[in-house]
Design an enzyme around this catalytic site. Structure first.
Site, PDB file in Angstrom:
ATOM      1  N   GLY A 143      37.862  47.058  56.539  1.00  7.08           N
ATOM      2  CA  GLY A 143      39.311  47.142  56.343  1.00  7.08           C
ATOM      3  C   GLY A 143      40.060  46.076  57.111  1.00  7.08           C
ATOM      4  CG  LEU A 144      41.304  41.462  57.595  1.00  3.55           C
ATOM      5  CD1 LEU A 144      41.581  41.619  59.090  1.00  3.55           C
ATOM      6  CD2 LEU A 144      40.523  40.151  57.357  1.00  3.55           C
ATOM      7  CD  GLU A 199      35.417  38.947  51.148  1.00  3.57           C
ATOM      8  OE1 GLU A 199      35.411  38.436  52.267  1.00  3.57           O
ATOM      9  OE2 GLU A 199      35.387  40.174  50.943  1.00  3.57           O
ATOM     10  N   GLY A 200      39.577  35.383  50.558  1.00  2.13           N
ATOM     11  CA  GLY A 200      40.276  34.091  50.620  1.00  2.13           C
ATOM     12  C   GLY A 200      40.537  33.613  49.201  1.00  2.13           C
ATOM     13  CD  GLU A 230      47.648  45.963  57.864  1.00  2.64           C
ATOM     14  OE1 GLU A 230      48.892  45.820  57.866  1.00  2.64           O
ATOM     15  OE2 GLU A 230      46.994  46.304  58.870  1.00  2.64           O
ATOM     16  NE  ARG A 242      29.380  32.985  14.021  1.00  2.77           N
ATOM     17  CZ  ARG A 242      29.841  34.008  13.319  1.00  2.77           C
ATOM     18  NH1 ARG A 242      29.061  35.057  13.075  1.00  2.77           N
ATOM     19  NH2 ARG A 242      31.062  34.022  12.861  1.00  2.77           N
TER      20      ARG A 242
END
Lengths: 250, 389
Positions: free
Chosen positions: B135-136, B368-369, B138, B273
């Protein structure tokens, strides 16, 4: 008890094989090799047997082939087998020649229980287990889908046409394994690291004659393109005629 | 069985050790047999396949870089990268589970924890008997975690924790949360256990992405945290960022798995295809797309491998991790879009994995950034000027 598992290093079933220049062997270029899928059931059953009967038993992987076959031995060691033996042979052998070398090694290792896949998916001869049993004088139960081993006795359920057969046999014995016998475990990451420390003994495979010789290999004929005879019911008589006379299926 | 062969245009495999190849193959087989057959249903139902956790643990996928004494495999970072790559070929949500458990929960306990904390938690987390979350972030502090409002206050025998976290992978299913909170101005890490009074972790619903992964809020209402649950070696926000760097590394590798399956799907579709009496692979426009894909995959693979080797020597820098995460996530999302284009209308159905990957990668590019933050991290490094502080 010493338990042997005979493992074969075969082309992945999804590989498109090409025939080599000599016209009687597979061109190894671009082929992905894997452990023979039926041999995975053999390895798993050997490991389960060892777990059941206790830790003083040993699972030995025996493979005949060239250096690249070590990959399949390594995989079996990573699954949990104790040691590997590579019987080195760079030339093609027939089933008898392979079984002879495997049987010699099984004898010298003193294995009383031998597991083999019911067939290798490369040549599909489905005969190695039976040959080994014959050469060693062991009993043999093939195409096994359920197995119970008590001290010197085994009970096996095997697949037969349209049903199942329950067989009892004494040890020493050779079991050939069929899909459904078990669910082979994955090589765990720890197993892979532990396998690094396990030994693979390498020695030349004992000489043997081949009883058969491959003269020629060819690929199955490529599929012919379909023919459209018509698009309504007027085409039916012609279709029936061709099914009877050309395809000979009626 | 038809083994997935990956995409390896530059024989990158020859740069791997025999063990690394075996590890990759074992996880590849696991993904083919255990994840791919069940993932579309879980994705559609918005459920995490929790039944896979014991199987992944048994295979040894949780915390693989940590020592054997904690029941872990003690493998190198290239191996860690490879397992993430294979898992994300299955689904980004499954890879996220493993990344979080390993890089964001076990890593901080291993690096910042006391011996008691390590001995208690690492074996349980490694065996998958306990699940963790981190938990970082917010609600109002995403790219700027230093502004966090969650606060710990010293009380007798421990701390009182108040605040809320958001976008927390594994939150609702976690037994323990590594929570970052300000204690007297400094950001510290705390182990918050599921049963602590005042702690709740409701699941966030309504996601169009990472649907086979649990995403939660963490709410702390005057939660008492005993003294021994403070991670003693945490000193500030940089410790939380060290964890993120670990996770970013696993993401840089993971998304190559998505790229490989999107490419593989597009290539085989294009070859079969038929339009205007030719396979669409015969058209220059399609070949251009496929060539672009294999080029980007190859570059990403080489980038990852060199990053992994640097990391194994202890020399990987955070901005190098940022570059790999930024590049590979952007390209993976683009690959998923191109693959969808090649598949035409078929690409939008769950007959094919590409739309799921495309939707997942929207998150992966952001968490994560964000892509933008990694740009500014690299920008700061090469110019010496920070654009965000």
């Amino acid at each position: 008890m010493k338990i042997a598992v005979c493992v074969s290093h075969v082309p992945d079933t999804a590989t498109k094989v090409k025939i080599g220049e000599d016209g009687k062997s597979i061109d190894p270029n671009g082929v992905t090799y894997v452990i023979n899928p039926y041999d995975e059931y053999a390895v798993e059953e050997a490991l389960k047997t060892k777990e059941k009967i206790g830790d003083d038993s040993e699972v030995i992987i025996i493979t005949l082939g060239s250096d690249i076959s070590k990959e399949s031995i390594r995989k079996a060691l990573a699954m949990g087998a104790d040691k590997g033996v590579l019987l080195k042979e760079d030339n093609q052998r027939d089933s008898f020649g392979i079984a002879k070398a495997l049987a010699e090694e099984i004898k010298s290792q003193g294995c009383e229980l031998v597991f083999c896949g019911k067939q290798s998916v490369d040549y599909d001869n489905s005969i190695i287990g039976q040959l080994i049993a014959e050469l060693l004088g062991y009993s043999c139960v093939t195409v096994v889908v359920e197995l119970t081993i008590d001290v010197n006795k085994l009970t096996a359920e095997r697949e037969i046409e349209g049903g199942k057969e329950i067989v009892e046999s004494e040890l020493p014995a050779v079991i050939t394994t069929q899909k459904g016998l078990n669910e082979p475990r994955y090589a765990s990451l720890k197993g892979i690291m532990t396998a690094k420390k396990k030994t693979i003994e390498e020695k030349p495979a004992v000489d043997s004659i081949n009883l058969t010789e491959v003269l020629r290999m060819h690929l199955p004929p490529s599929k012919q393109t379909g023919r459209i005879l018509g698009t309504d019911k007027s085409a039916v008589p012609e279709l029936v005629k061709l099914l009877r006379e050309e395809a000979k299926v009626l | 069985m038809n083994m997935f062969e990956g995409a390896d245009y530059f024989d990158v495999e020859s740069l791997l050790s025999e063990e690394e190849v075996l590890i990759r193959n074992s996880v590849r087989e696991f993904v083919s047999k255990e994840i791919i057959p069940v993932i579309e249903t879980h994705y559609r139902n918005g459920t995490f396949p929790i039944e896979l956790v014991p199987k992944m643990a048994e295979l040894g996928l949780l915390g693989i870089t940590f020592p054997e004494k904690y029941s872990c495999a003690n493998l190198n970072y290239v191996s860690y990268g490879l397992i993430n790559q294979e898992l994300e070929r299955g689904d980004s949500g499954i890879r996220s589970f493993v990344s979080v458990q390993s890089s964001l929960v076990m890593y901080p306990i291993f690096v910042f924890g006391s011996d008691e904390q390590k001995n208690k938690w690492l074996p349980l987390l490694g065996k998958g008997e306990k699940i963790g979350c981190f938990g970082l972030t917010e609600p109002d502090y995403g790219s700027n975690p230093g502004g966090m409002l969650t606060k710990a206050e010293k009380v007798d025998g421990g701390f009182h924790l108040n605040g809320a976290k958001m976008w927390i992978t594994n939150g609702t299913i976690a037994d323990v949360a590594v929570v970052w909170a300000k204690l007297g101005g400094a950001v510290r890490g705390f182990l918050v256990e599921k049963e602590f009074k005042g702690f709740s972790a409701p699941e966030m619903k309504g996601k169009h992405s990472l649907r086979a992964s649990v995403t939660s809020e963490l709410i702390f209402d005057n939660v008492f945290i005993p003294e021994e649950n403070l991670l003693p070696k945490t000193e500030g926000l940089k410790n939380a960022l060290m964890c993120l760097n670990q996770a970013r590394y696993s993401i840089a590798w993971g998304v190559v798995g998505s790229m490989m399956t999107c490419y593989d799907t597009a290539l085989s579709y294009a070859k079969t295809r038929i339009q205007f009496s030719k396979p669409i692979a015969a058209y220059q426009l399609t070949q251009d797309k496929l060539v672009y894909m294999i080029s980007e995959i190859t570059k990403a693979q080489l980038l990852n491998l060199q990053l992994g080797r640097l990391k194994d020597k202890g020399n990987a820098k955070h901005y190098q991790v940022s570059l790999a995460k930024r590049n590979n996530c952007e390209k993976a999302l683009e690959m998923a879009h191109i693959s969808r284009e090649i598949l035409g209308a078929n690409g939008i159905t769950d007959e094919y994995p590409v739309m799921r990957h495309a939707a997942n990668l929207e998150s992966v590019k952001t968490y994560e950034g964000t892509h933008e933050m990694h740009t500014l991290i690299i920008g700061e490094n090469i110019t010496g000027i920070s654009a965000f502080e």
